[in-house]
Write an enzyme that holds these catalytic residues in place. Structure first.
Site, mmCIF file in Angstrom:
data_model
loop_
_atom_site.group_PDB
_atom_site.id
_atom_site.type_symbol
_atom_site.label_atom_id
_atom_site.label_comp_id
_atom_site.label_asym_id
_atom_site.label_seq_id
_atom_site.Cartn_x
_atom_site.Cartn_y
_atom_site.Cartn_z
ATOM 1 C CG ASP A 98 -44.574 -34.515 -38.444
ATOM 2 O OD1 ASP A 98 -43.776 -34.632 -37.506
ATOM 3 O OD2 ASP A 98 -45.297 -35.432 -38.850
ATOM 4 C CD GLU A 249 -42.354 -40.728 -33.546
ATOM 5 O OE1 GLU A 249 -42.751 -41.749 -34.131
ATOM 6 O OE2 GLU A 249 -41.473 -39.977 -34.022
ATOM 7 C CG HIS A 317 -47.076 -41.439 -40.372
ATOM 8 N ND1 HIS A 317 -47.330 -40.892 -39.135
ATOM 9 C CD2 HIS A 317 -45.731 -41.342 -40.552
ATOM 10 C CE1 HIS A 317 -46.188 -40.470 -38.604
ATOM 11 N NE2 HIS A 317 -45.210 -40.743 -39.431
ATOM 12 C CG ASP A 318 -44.335 -44.205 -38.539
ATOM 13 O OD1 ASP A 318 -44.046 -44.276 -39.751
ATOM 14 O OD2 ASP A 318 -43.840 -43.354 -37.778
#
Length: 552
Positions: A98, A249, A317-318
């Protein structure tokens, strides 16, 4: 279409804190990931994307980085990371990190130096503004709530933060800052990692600060702003020096802009868009609008078909667990809906990402107290609702359904008290349904959700049509069924998925080309599929079928 390794690969996202605890401190770690590499290989995974493991005060679970080239002690050491990288590569699994370069932690040395003086050489690494008539420079709101501006008493100026006040945004107009960032990126790539998922990258360009906020879009003034492409082209020049994959993203990017971002010459190899999922929800999920969901997915399929590449996902994860949002937690349909969602998205054109636990059909947690929730934005939303006069139980019910912590409960490896994640109490509660939903029980069950994922992954890897084939949606107006074709010259797959909890009739008459084509049912999520006719039939609730035909 150009063939590359990352187009043919299947990825797996790991949220390290919740994946596997190897040392008994209740927090997942790098050695825990190493321990489970054989499992990931057996699932059919080709690369892992690891959420941040850098040094961080953990205000936002690692997305507030205080040192880019150090490992947070609770995850292990840099030596542990190097061993993980070596072991993964030995097993044929690539490693994606990330990359968080929209902001840092307020405890990063750059920001600590920037705060010392307006004359500091690091001051311009961040975005500072004077007050406007005793007020913040604008009325813009942060994604996590409150103003984007935080006042620094010592220097009498405000600094900008798109997320939490502990996450000051970097100033991408500063050339020295960019040099530092690009050098850090090269350092990791020289270490041998295989690419990056680039966090919040559509926020690095800001609009003119005097403009009023966009009431329809909280981040409207600092999301995908005109001119951002110049920054991204510079970033791409760094990436292009290596044989890696990049996935940005990209909230706020539309399908009409897809080619600029993820086309053959785009800024990234692929992007995560959010039209079919949605982020930062503050209300309970409305009834699943299947047609709108289909339209969003197909819009991106058509936008990049032959022009670029999609990143395919249903969880991260969001966001909440897909079975709980788009499927059903009702026992009779839970596993079937998990399988239906898997087929629906894994066979689209793009690189599939599986989020940890998705492959066994993990569901949302039902939190009973706000203190059980860790996510910063969820706590803010809860307090905001209570301050507005909402009953605490009702506010908790809303937050429990929308919180990102639904995806962050520990991985359910077995049916033990802590789900096989740890031998001690974990940092976040384990979902009690680990008794029914866990890896150990599904590994030996040929009809399990896990076995179905393995079957789909094998089929995808064996078929050029399911990787490089063109996309064509059928019966797009159908309110329950997502139907589409994936085609190369001599092979076509027909995917039929009922996304609803009710039986669904359909007619494909005239949509399948040659009447002489012989269609074979190659995979189904029903033990005994009731196949009557491929062109006109009824799908059971959450039934999914994949047919194949060969020849031109």
């Amino acid at each position: 279409m150009e063939k590359t390794w990352w187009k043919e690969a299947v990825g797996y996202q790991i949220y390290p804190r919740s994946f596997k605890d190897s040392n008994g401190d209740g927090v997942g770690d790098l050695n825990g990931i190493r321990e489970k590499l054989p499992y990931l290989k057996a699932v059919g995974i080709d690369f892992i994307w690891i959420n941040p493991v850098y040094e961080s005060p953990n205000v936002d679970n690692g997305y507030d980085i205080s040192h880019y080239q150090e490992i947070l002690a609770e995850f292990g050491t840099m030596a542990n990371f190097d061993q993980l990288l070596e072991d993964a590569h030995h097993m044929g699994i690539k490693v994606i990190m990330d990359l968080v370069i929209n902001h840092t932690s307020d405890r990063h040395e750059w920001f600590k130096e920037a705060k010392k003086s307006k004359d500091s050489p690091f001051r311009d690494y961040y975005i500072w503004r004077d007050a406007e008539e005793g007020k913040p420079p604008s009325d813009w709101q942060a994604i996590f709530g409150g103003s984007v501006w935080e006042y620094d008493e010592e220097s009498k100026q405000y600094y900008f933060h798109a997320f939490a006040k502990e996450q000051p945004d970097l100033n991408w107009e500063n050339e020295q800052l960019k040099k530092e960032v690009f050098a850090m990126i090269s350092w990791w790539l020289d270490k041998g990692i295989d690419g990056f998922r680039i966090d919040a990258i559509s926020h690095i360009k800001k609009d003119a600060f005097h403009l009023p906020t966009d009431s329809e879009n909280v981040a409207g003034r600092y999301q995908n702003i005109t001119g951002i492409g110049e920054y991204l082209k510079e970033l791409k020049q760094v990436f292009d020096r290596y044989d890696i994959m990049t996935v940005g993203e990209a909230s706020g990017v539309t399908a009409e802009e897809a080619e600029d971002w993820a086309g053959h010459e785009g800024y990234f190899d692929m992007i995560f868009e959010f039209e079919h999922i949605g982020l930062w929800k503050k209300q309970k999920e409305a009834q699943f609008d299947i047609r709108a969901f289909k339209q969003a997915l197909s819009r991106w399929q058509y936008a990049l078909d032959g022009k670029g590449w999609n990143a395919l996902y249903m969880e991260n994860h969001d966001v909440c667990r897909s079975v709980s949002v788009f499927g059903s937690e009702v026992p009779v349909y839970r596993e079937r809906s998990a399988k239906a969602l898997a087929m629906m998205y894994l066979f689209l054109q793009g690189t599939p990402f599986i989020y940890q636990g998705q492959e066994i059909g993990m569901t949302n947690m039902h939190f009973s107290d706000i203190d059980e929730i860790n996510a910063l934005d969820s706590k803010h939303i809860y307090q905001e609702l209570v301050d507005q006069g909402m009953d605490k139980a009702e506010a908790l019910a809303i937050v429990s359904q929308t919180t990102r912590d639904n995806a962050r409960t520990p991985m359910q490896w077995d049916d033990s008290v802590y789900g096989g994640f740890s031998e001690t109490k974990p940092w976040l509660a384990v979902n009690p349904n680990t008794k029914e939903i866990n890896v150990a029980s599904q590994l030996t069950d040929a009809t399990s959700v896990l076995s179905f994922y393995q079957q789909l992954i094998r089929l995808r890897k064996e078929s050029q049509a399911l990787i490089y084939g063109s996309f064509e949606e059928l019966i797009s107006d159908h309110e329950q069924i997502y139907a589409y074709l994936r085609t190369v010259v001599d092979e076509t797959f027909l995917i039929l998925v009922n996304l609803s909890g009710k039986a669904a009739e359909y007619q494909l008459t005239g949509s399948l080309g040659s009447k002489e084509a012989v269609w074979d049912l190659v995979v189904s999520n029903m033990e005994e599929p009731d196949e009557v006719s491929i062109e006109t039939d009824t799908l059971a609730p959450f039934e999914a079928r994949a047919y194949r035909t060969t020849g031109k």
